[in-house]
Design a protein around this motif. Structure first.
Motif, PDB file in Angstrom:
ATOM      1  N   THR A   1       0.740  -1.251  -0.120  1.00 22.66           N
ATOM      2  CA  THR A   1       0.104  -0.050  -0.257  1.00 22.66           C
ATOM      3  C   THR A   1       0.672   1.346  -0.173  1.00 22.66           C
ATOM      4  OG1 THR A   1      -1.711  -1.322   0.990  1.00 22.66           O
ATOM      5  CG2 THR A   1      -1.939   1.154   1.192  1.00 22.66           C
ATOM      6  N   ALA A   2       1.907   1.202   0.786  1.00 20.68           N
ATOM      7  CA  ALA A   2       2.919   2.408   0.754  1.00 20.68           C
ATOM      8  C   ALA A   2       3.826   2.268  -0.253  1.00 20.68           C
ATOM      9  CB  ALA A   2       3.495   2.227   2.052  1.00 20.68           C
ATOM     10  N   ASN A   3       3.767   1.468  -1.369  1.00 16.83           N
ATOM     11  CA  ASN A   3       4.853   1.336  -2.315  1.00 16.83           C
ATOM     12  C   ASN A   3       6.029   0.992  -1.941  1.00 16.83           C
ATOM     13  OD1 ASN A   3       2.989   1.891  -4.557  1.00 16.83           O
ATOM     14  ND2 ASN A   3       2.849   3.833  -4.239  1.00 16.83           N
ATOM     15  N   ARG A   4       6.449   0.338  -0.745  1.00 22.23           N
ATOM     16  CA  ARG A   4       7.598  -0.107  -0.217  1.00 22.23           C
ATOM     17  C   ARG A   4       8.051  -1.484  -0.257  1.00 22.23           C
ATOM     18  NH1 ARG A   4       5.721   3.148   4.220  1.00 22.23           N
ATOM     19  NH2 ARG A   4       5.764   1.323   5.389  1.00 22.23           N
ATOM     20  N   LEU A   5       7.427  -2.472  -1.168  1.00 21.09           N
ATOM     21  CA  LEU A   5       7.606  -3.705  -1.502  1.00 21.09           C
ATOM     22  C   LEU A   5       8.934  -3.969  -2.135  1.00 21.09           C
ATOM     23  CD1 LEU A   5       6.645  -6.399  -0.921  1.00 21.09           C
ATOM     24  CD2 LEU A   5       5.566  -6.243  -3.115  1.00 21.09           C
ATOM     25  N   ASP A   6       9.959  -4.143  -1.689  1.00 22.40           N
ATOM     26  CA  ASP A   6      11.246  -4.186  -1.923  1.00 22.40           C
ATOM     27  C   ASP A   6      11.632  -5.532  -2.684  1.00 22.40           C
ATOM     28  OD1 ASP A   6      11.948  -1.516  -1.264  1.00 22.40           O
ATOM     29  OD2 ASP A   6      12.523  -2.345   0.759  1.00 22.40           O
ATOM     30  N   PHE A   7      12.407  -5.568  -3.763  1.00 23.89           N
ATOM     31  CA  PHE A   7      12.781  -6.677  -4.336  1.00 23.89           C
ATOM     32  C   PHE A   7      14.544  -6.963  -4.202  1.00 23.89           C
ATOM     33  CE2 PHE A   7       8.719  -5.923  -6.146  1.00 23.89           C
ATOM     34  CZ  PHE A   7       8.221  -7.223  -6.189  1.00 23.89           C
ATOM     35  N   HIS A   8      14.992  -7.982  -3.781  1.00 21.30           N
ATOM     36  CA  HIS A   8      16.362  -8.128  -3.945  1.00 21.30           C
ATOM     37  C   HIS A   8      16.789  -9.325  -4.799  1.00 21.30           C
ATOM     38  CE1 HIS A   8      16.424  -5.947  -0.112  1.00 21.30           C
ATOM     39  NE2 HIS A   8      15.394  -6.373   0.274  1.00 21.30           N
ATOM     40  N   LEU A   9      17.162  -8.703  -5.742  1.00 31.68           N
ATOM     41  CA  LEU A   9      17.392  -9.716  -6.943  1.00 31.68           C
ATOM     42  C   LEU A   9      18.697 -10.408  -6.842  1.00 31.68           C
ATOM     43  CD1 LEU A   9      16.155  -7.665 -10.069  1.00 31.68           C
ATOM     44  CD2 LEU A   9      14.795  -9.029  -8.488  1.00 31.68           C
ATOM     45  N   GLU A  10      18.597 -11.751  -7.124  1.00 32.66           N
ATOM     46  CA  GLU A  10      19.797 -12.627  -7.194  1.00 32.66           C
ATOM     47  C   GLU A  10      19.600 -13.718  -8.187  1.00 32.66           C
ATOM     48  OE1 GLU A  10      20.630 -14.766  -3.586  1.00 32.66           O
ATOM     49  OE2 GLU A  10      18.401 -14.943  -2.931  1.00 32.66           O
ATOM     50  N   GLU A  11      20.665 -14.439  -8.658  1.00 28.76           N
ATOM     51  CA  GLU A  11      20.427 -15.628  -9.435  1.00 28.76           C
ATOM     52  C   GLU A  11      19.744 -16.748  -8.724  1.00 28.76           C
ATOM     53  OE1 GLU A  11      23.537 -18.498 -11.325  1.00 28.76           O
ATOM     54  OE2 GLU A  11      23.293 -16.655 -12.798  1.00 28.76           O
ATOM     55  N   VAL A  12      18.452 -17.202  -9.134  1.00 25.70           N
ATOM     56  CA  VAL A  12      17.892 -17.981  -8.455  1.00 25.70           C
ATOM     57  C   VAL A  12      17.432 -19.197  -9.528  1.00 25.70           C
ATOM     58  CG1 VAL A  12      15.535 -18.431  -7.541  1.00 25.70           C
ATOM     59  CG2 VAL A  12      16.889 -16.446  -7.030  1.00 25.70           C
ATOM     60  N   ASP A  13      17.693 -20.516  -9.013  1.00 28.66           N
ATOM     61  CA  ASP A  13      17.324 -21.521  -9.634  1.00 28.66           C
ATOM     62  C   ASP A  13      15.686 -21.787  -9.099  1.00 28.66           C
ATOM     63  OD1 ASP A  13      16.497 -24.451 -10.667  1.00 28.66           O
ATOM     64  OD2 ASP A  13      18.526 -24.827 -10.577  1.00 28.66           O
ATOM     65  N   LEU A  14      14.817 -21.692 -10.082  1.00 30.69           N
ATOM     66  CA  LEU A  14      13.476 -21.781  -9.834  1.00 30.69           C
ATOM     67  C   LEU A  14      12.996 -23.171  -9.436  1.00 30.69           C
ATOM     68  CD1 LEU A  14      10.937 -20.120  -9.200  1.00 30.69           C
ATOM     69  CD2 LEU A  14      10.171 -20.322 -11.492  1.00 30.69           C
ATOM     70  N   GLY A  15      13.927 -24.141  -9.896  1.00 33.70           N
ATOM     71  CA  GLY A  15      13.451 -25.697  -9.768  1.00 33.70           C
ATOM     72  C   GLY A  15      13.801 -25.921  -8.143  1.00 33.70           C
ATOM     73  N   GLU A  16      14.934 -25.474  -7.777  1.00 34.35           N
ATOM     74  CA  GLU A  16      15.239 -25.580  -6.294  1.00 34.35           C
ATOM     75  C   GLU A  16      14.489 -25.000  -5.363  1.00 34.35           C
ATOM     76  OE1 GLU A  16      19.455 -24.225  -5.781  1.00 34.35           O
ATOM     77  OE2 GLU A  16      20.189 -25.691  -6.918  1.00 34.35           O
ATOM     78  N   VAL A  17      13.916 -23.728  -5.627  1.00 37.11           N
ATOM     79  CA  VAL A  17      13.114 -22.997  -4.767  1.00 37.11           C
ATOM     80  C   VAL A  17      11.700 -23.953  -4.758  1.00 37.11           C
ATOM     81  CG1 VAL A  17      11.636 -21.057  -4.304  1.00 37.11           C
ATOM     82  CG2 VAL A  17      13.867 -20.954  -5.432  1.00 37.11           C
TER      83      VAL A  17
END
Length: 383
Positions: free
Chosen positions: A221-237
């Motif tokens: 709502t406050a436009n404060r949803l932060d994203f911390h990008l990194e290399e991610v294997d979606l299969g592992e997640v």
């Protein structure tokens, strides 16, 4: 009678009918001014709206109808000059009645010119818009109050979530210490004591998820949803999430059918992607107990595509967009738990990562949720 005389008579009759028409109009004040701004005609609508009779106003300057504030700033000359220059001038302003009371008026002033273009005067049409104006002001007031209430609610959610998170962390740490101590006892961790600990863990995890959801509501709502990008294997997640849900799948009697491509790697926020998968899997189990759950992960060009399909109660077409709104649910809260936040948060995360989430469903035939994320992640995201 000559042709000229007949035409002249017809013209006079037409003008007389037009004057009668204007004079009989009661819902609008319609009157004429000469080029200098003096009233030349005055209909019944003008008399009813302003309170002046025709005898009182004809020959008087139109400034009689203006507020002192407008007179001080030269509003009369300004409006007539604008109408003369542009041919027409429209405004919404206050006007004054004979008794001194004021009302909001919508006024259209039209310049009248002869065939040679000389200014002959002005026509004014005035409508009382006081009630409309009051309704708009009331709407604006209610909107301000609503915004203030929403801001207060979000502030409360944020504060409450932070306050709840602190004791939750302490409880979890103490519970782990209790488990460690129990392992050293003769009873071990099997049996009734162990089952109680598992149930306590489950309730704490459920409460922690609720707290995190409330925090996300405040952040989004406050436009404060932060994203911390990194290399991610979606299969592992995906495998990690499925491992966390294994017991829940077993308890619900939901057989898991999994198909994944190898090497679905992209730049994402690992925790946020985990959150999307968890929300979708949790819903599949909740709304389709005893029925299989299908999960399909593919790499399609420059995007990853995750499909979670259940065979549960399904969603009607009219609810398929609404379920992605905040605090919205397609089913009764009496029969299914939850606060209606999971899908809304999931969509915000997916769109925040440059992707999207959609649903295809029919009542009684289950639901299929499709998440598509670009492998490149969101440009400008935090590292």
């Amino acid at each position: 009678m000559t042709e000229y005389a007949r035409v002249a008579r017809a013209l006079r009759e037409s003008e007389e009918r037009f004057r009668m028409l204007l004079a009989g109009v009661k819902d609008f004040a319609i009157f004429m001014l000469d080029a200098g701004g003096r009233v030349e005609t005055w209909n019944q609508g003008a008399e009813r709206l302003y309170g002046h009779s025709m005898e009182e106003l004809v020959g008087q300057h139109v400034s009689t109808l203006y507020t002192p504030e407008d007179l001080r700033v030269g509003r009369v000359d300004e409006e007539l000059a604008a109408a003369s220059h542009h041919g027409r001038y429209e405004s919404e302003c206050e006007r004054v009645r004979k008794d001194g009371s004021r009302f909001w008026a919508h006024v259209v002033t039209t310049a009248l010119r002869d065939e040679e273009g000389r200014l002959r005067g002005f026509a004014k049409v005035t409508r009382d818009v006081t009630e409309k104006r009051k309704a708009e002001e009331e709407k604006e007031r209610l909107l301000r109050e609503l915004k203030a209430a929403v801001a207060a609610r979000d502030e409360f959610l944020s504060m409450a979530s932070h306050e709840l998170k602190t004791p939750l962390t302490s409880v979890k740490l103490n519970l782990r210490a209790l488990e460690h101590r129990a392992e050293k006892t003769v009873e071990q961790t099997e049996g009734a004591g162990s089952r109680r600990l598992v149930r306590i863990h489950g309730q704490i995890d459920r409460l922690a998820k609720l707290v995190n959801s409330l925090l996300d509501v405040s952040r989004i709502t406050a436009n404060r949803l932060d994203f911390h990008l990194e290399e991610v294997d979606l299969g592992e997640v995906l495998q990690d999430v499925l491992g966390q849900f294994k017991e829940e799948l077993d308890r619900a009697g939901c057989a898991l059918h999994l198909r994944t491509d190898v090497g679905v790697v992209g730049r994402w926020d690992r925790l946020r992607v985990d959150q999307i998968i968890s929300n979708l899997l949790s819903n599949a189990i909740k709304y389709g107990p005893g029925k299989p759950v299908e999960v399909d992960l593919q790499r399609l060009g420059k995007s990853a595509r995750l499909v979670v399909r259940d065979h549960g109660i399904g969603i009607s077409e009219r609810d398929q967009e609404r379920i992605f709104d905040r605090f919205e649910r397609a089913v009764s809260s009496q029969h299914y738990g939850g606060f209606g936040l999971g899908l809304w948060i999931s969509r915000q995360i997916a769109e925040g990562l440059g992707g999207r989430i959609t649903v295809h469903s029919q009542p009684g035939l289950g639901s299929t949720f499709v998440v598509e994320l670009p492998l490149s992640g969101l440009p400008g995201g935090e590292e």
